[in-house]
Scaffold this active site. Structure first.
Site, PDB file in Angstrom:
ATOM      1  N   LYS A 142      32.808  52.624  65.639  1.00 57.14           N
ATOM      2  CA  LYS A 142      33.600  53.179  66.749  1.00 57.14           C
ATOM      3  C   LYS A 142      33.387  54.677  66.982  1.00 57.14           C
ATOM      4  O   LYS A 142      33.493  55.149  68.106  1.00 57.14           O
ATOM      5  CB  LYS A 142      35.090  52.912  66.507  1.00 57.14           C
ATOM      6  CG  LYS A 142      35.456  51.474  66.757  1.00 57.14           C
ATOM      7  CD  LYS A 142      36.930  51.220  66.569  1.00 57.14           C
ATOM      8  CE  LYS A 142      37.169  49.734  66.729  1.00 57.14           C
ATOM      9  NZ  LYS A 142      38.543  49.327  66.584  1.00 57.14           N
ATOM     10  N   ASP A 195      41.937  50.418  72.379  1.00 53.50           N
ATOM     11  CA  ASP A 195      42.770  50.156  71.198  1.00 53.50           C
ATOM     12  C   ASP A 195      44.121  50.865  71.309  1.00 53.50           C
ATOM     13  O   ASP A 195      45.159  50.304  70.947  1.00 53.50           O
ATOM     14  CB  ASP A 195      42.084  50.680  69.926  1.00 53.50           C
ATOM     15  CG  ASP A 195      41.023  49.734  69.385  1.00 53.50           C
ATOM     16  OD1 ASP A 195      41.079  48.529  69.697  1.00 53.50           O
ATOM     17  OD2 ASP A 195      40.137  50.209  68.648  1.00 53.50           O
TER      18      ASP A 195
HETATM   19  P1  NAP Z   1      37.540  52.189  59.561  1.00 52.38           P
HETATM   20  O1  NAP Z   1      36.911  53.051  60.609  1.00 52.38           O
HETATM   21  O2  NAP Z   1      36.742  51.694  58.405  1.00 52.38           O
HETATM   22  O3  NAP Z   1      38.802  53.016  59.035  1.00 52.38           O
HETATM   23  C1  NAP Z   1      39.627  52.607  57.998  1.00 52.38           C
HETATM   24  C2  NAP Z   1      39.944  53.836  57.181  1.00 52.38           C
HETATM   25  O4  NAP Z   1      40.901  53.494  56.159  1.00 52.38           O
HETATM   26  C3  NAP Z   1      38.718  54.403  56.449  1.00 52.38           C
HETATM   27  O5  NAP Z   1      38.730  55.800  56.501  1.00 52.38           O
HETATM   28  C4  NAP Z   1      38.935  53.871  55.030  1.00 52.38           C
HETATM   29  O6  NAP Z   1      38.268  54.615  54.037  1.00 52.38           O
HETATM   30  C5  NAP Z   1      40.422  54.009  54.925  1.00 52.38           C
HETATM   31  N1  NAP Z   1      40.969  53.269  53.806  1.00 52.38           N
HETATM   32  C6  NAP Z   1      40.491  52.144  53.222  1.00 52.38           C
HETATM   33  N2  NAP Z   1      41.299  51.765  52.218  1.00 52.38           N
HETATM   34  C7  NAP Z   1      42.322  52.663  52.163  1.00 52.38           C
HETATM   35  C8  NAP Z   1      43.458  52.809  51.325  1.00 52.38           C
HETATM   36  N3  NAP Z   1      43.730  51.954  50.339  1.00 52.38           N
HETATM   37  N4  NAP Z   1      44.296  53.851  51.538  1.00 52.38           N
HETATM   38  C9  NAP Z   1      44.047  54.725  52.523  1.00 52.38           C
HETATM   39  N5  NAP Z   1      42.971  54.644  53.342  1.00 52.38           N
HETATM   40  C10 NAP Z   1      42.113  53.623  53.166  1.00 52.38           C
HETATM   41  O7  NAP Z   1      38.188  50.896  60.247  1.00 52.38           O
HETATM   42  P2  NAP Z   1      38.898  50.795  61.669  1.00 52.38           P
HETATM   43  O8  NAP Z   1      37.900  50.483  62.707  1.00 52.38           O
HETATM   44  O9  NAP Z   1      39.754  51.995  61.829  1.00 52.38           O
HETATM   45  O10 NAP Z   1      39.776  49.466  61.463  1.00 52.38           O
HETATM   46  C11 NAP Z   1      40.849  49.424  60.517  1.00 52.38           C
HETATM   47  C12 NAP Z   1      41.533  48.052  60.577  1.00 52.38           C
HETATM   48  O11 NAP Z   1      42.153  47.872  61.830  1.00 52.38           O
HETATM   49  C13 NAP Z   1      40.567  46.860  60.428  1.00 52.38           C
HETATM   50  O12 NAP Z   1      41.187  45.864  59.666  1.00 52.38           O
HETATM   51  C14 NAP Z   1      40.375  46.380  61.844  1.00 52.38           C
HETATM   52  O13 NAP Z   1      40.034  45.004  61.924  1.00 52.38           O
HETATM   53  C15 NAP Z   1      41.765  46.625  62.395  1.00 52.38           C
HETATM   54  N6  NAP Z   1      41.764  46.759  63.849  1.00 52.38           N
HETATM   55  C16 NAP Z   1      42.515  45.860  64.540  1.00 52.38           C
HETATM   56  C17 NAP Z   1      42.573  45.954  65.919  1.00 52.38           C
HETATM   57  C18 NAP Z   1      43.410  44.973  66.666  1.00 52.38           C
HETATM   58  O14 NAP Z   1      43.241  44.848  67.874  1.00 52.38           O
HETATM   59  N7  NAP Z   1      44.336  44.308  66.022  1.00 52.38           N
HETATM   60  C19 NAP Z   1      41.872  46.954  66.597  1.00 52.38           C
HETATM   61  C20 NAP Z   1      41.132  47.859  65.838  1.00 52.38           C
HETATM   62  C21 NAP Z   1      41.086  47.740  64.464  1.00 52.38           C
HETATM   63  P3  NAP Z   1      36.768  54.109  53.586  1.00 52.38           P
HETATM   64  O15 NAP Z   1      35.892  54.460  54.744  1.00 52.38           O
HETATM   65  O16 NAP Z   1      36.506  54.864  52.355  1.00 52.38           O
HETATM   66  O17 NAP Z   1      36.876  52.619  53.366  1.00 52.38           O
END
Ligand code: NAP
Length: 289
Positions: A71, A108
């Site tokens: 993203k 989003d």
């Molecule tokens: P991302 O870019 O990978 O961001 C997630 C962040 O959380 C990363 O910085 C990650 O660090 C961090 N993280 C991981 N484990 C953690 C913990 N235990 N404590 C604190 N921070 C932690 O992912 P994203 O695109 O933002 O998506 C995140 C989630 O939202 C996913 O499950 C996605 O499927 C969901 N989502 C849902 C929708 C919907 O429409 N429902 C829309 C968008 C996203 P690292 O990089 O070190 O892992």
């Protein structure tokens, strides 16, 4: 669904991509409206992102959704970015224009706000919110919370620099409401103390997607006033949602947000309003929620 020589292709790029439910709801919407489109999943490794994006134009693909982990990294390959996506710093929808240029949007943020109102009847203005994670989804959520008048937004990420950067961006570009909290899950930590006083807890990390993943928070933090929004939608009930409900809190998963953001992406590509009830029914046939 009939795929003809005239069928227009849209889809989703991510890595991994096997968890996505978007093809189910988007294809149900196209079929219901009789639109000559198909929605496909594309697994794109980070090192292949640039080729994949230029390949969209070469293959005549009309647009894609963008998911983990692209993203933010996709932005340099786009020609124009919407104001909202610029403010958020992440793109989840790309439209390939008639002249082959690439426009980036973020649906989003608005999807989250609409789902928050619909699923939890939550009104943001004047409330305090804790957001775990500072990746692409968190950026959309946190920026919208600040824009919609949150009193305080606490942000925590396992990589402190990411959360600190997001806090700085919100405080300088929107208004000074954001505060960084160290991601520390011990009971005595500032993080647990902070959650005890907020109104809404948002999980914007992928923790929960794996059925083995923990709840993340100690049971003591779930006070009766707390509402929980877990962005994870597969599985429909994460440990966080399960524990929150057991403690008497209102909690929702990311399915409502998935549908709402999808409706906005659909409109960007086709100019047509997507049928929310049809998309929801298609997802319900696949999973119970
Ligand atoms: P991302 O870019 O990978 O961001 C997630 C962040 O959380 C990363 O910085 C990650 O660090 C961090 N993280 C991981 N484990 C953690 C913990 N235990 N404590 C604190 N921070 C932690 O992912 P994203 O695109 O933002 O998506 C995140 C989630 O939202 C996913 O499950 C996605 O499927 C969901 N989502 C849902 C929708 C919907 O429409 N429902 C829309 C968008 C996203 P690292 O990089 O070190 O892992």
């Amino acid at each position: 669904m009939k795929i003809l020589g005239t069928t227009k292709i849209v889809g989703v790029i991510g890595y991994p991509i096997k968890h996505t439910y978007s093809p189910i709801m988007m294809n149900a919407a196209f079929e219901h409206l009789g639109l000559d489109y198909v929605y496909l999943p594309f697994q794109v490794k980070p090192e292949k992102l640039k080729e994949a994006i230029f390949g969209l134009v070469a293959l005549g693909i009309k647009g894609v959704n963008v998911t983990i982990p692209h993203k933010e990294t996709v932005i340099p390959f786009l020609d124009t970015i919407s104001d909202e996506a610029k403010l958020i710093g992440a793109v989840n929808t790309i439209k390939v224009e008639e002249d082959g240029s690439l426009s980036g949007y973020n649906t989003d943020g608005i999807g989250f706000i609409e789902a928050l109102e619909q699923e939890l009847s939550y009104s943001i203005c004047g409330t305090e919110i804790f957001v775990l994670g500072a990746g692409g989804a968190s950026r959309a959520v946190s920026v919208m919370l600040a824009l919609k008048g949150a009193k305080k937004v606490y942000i925590s990420d396992i990589i402190p620099e990411k959360a600190i950067k997001l806090v700085e961006d919100i405080n300088t570009k929107i208004k000074p409401v954001a505060e960084f909290i160290q991601a520390d899950f011990s009971l005595t930590s500032k993080m647990s103390e902070t959650i005890k006083k907020v109104d809404l807890l948002v999980n914007a990390t992928p923790i929960g997607m794996n059925p083995e993943d923990p709840c993340l928070f100690s049971e003591e933090v779930f006070h009766p006033r707390l509402k929980i929004f877990d962005l994870v939608y597969n599985p429909a009930e994460t440990k966080l949602i399960k524990v929150a409900k057991e403690k008497g809190c209102s909690a929702t998963n990311g399915i409502g947000m998935l549908i709402k953001q999808g409706i906005h992406s659909f409109k960007i590509w086709t100019g047509v309003q997507a049928p929310e009830d049809v998309m929801r029914a298609a997802l319900k046939r696949l999973i119970s929620f």
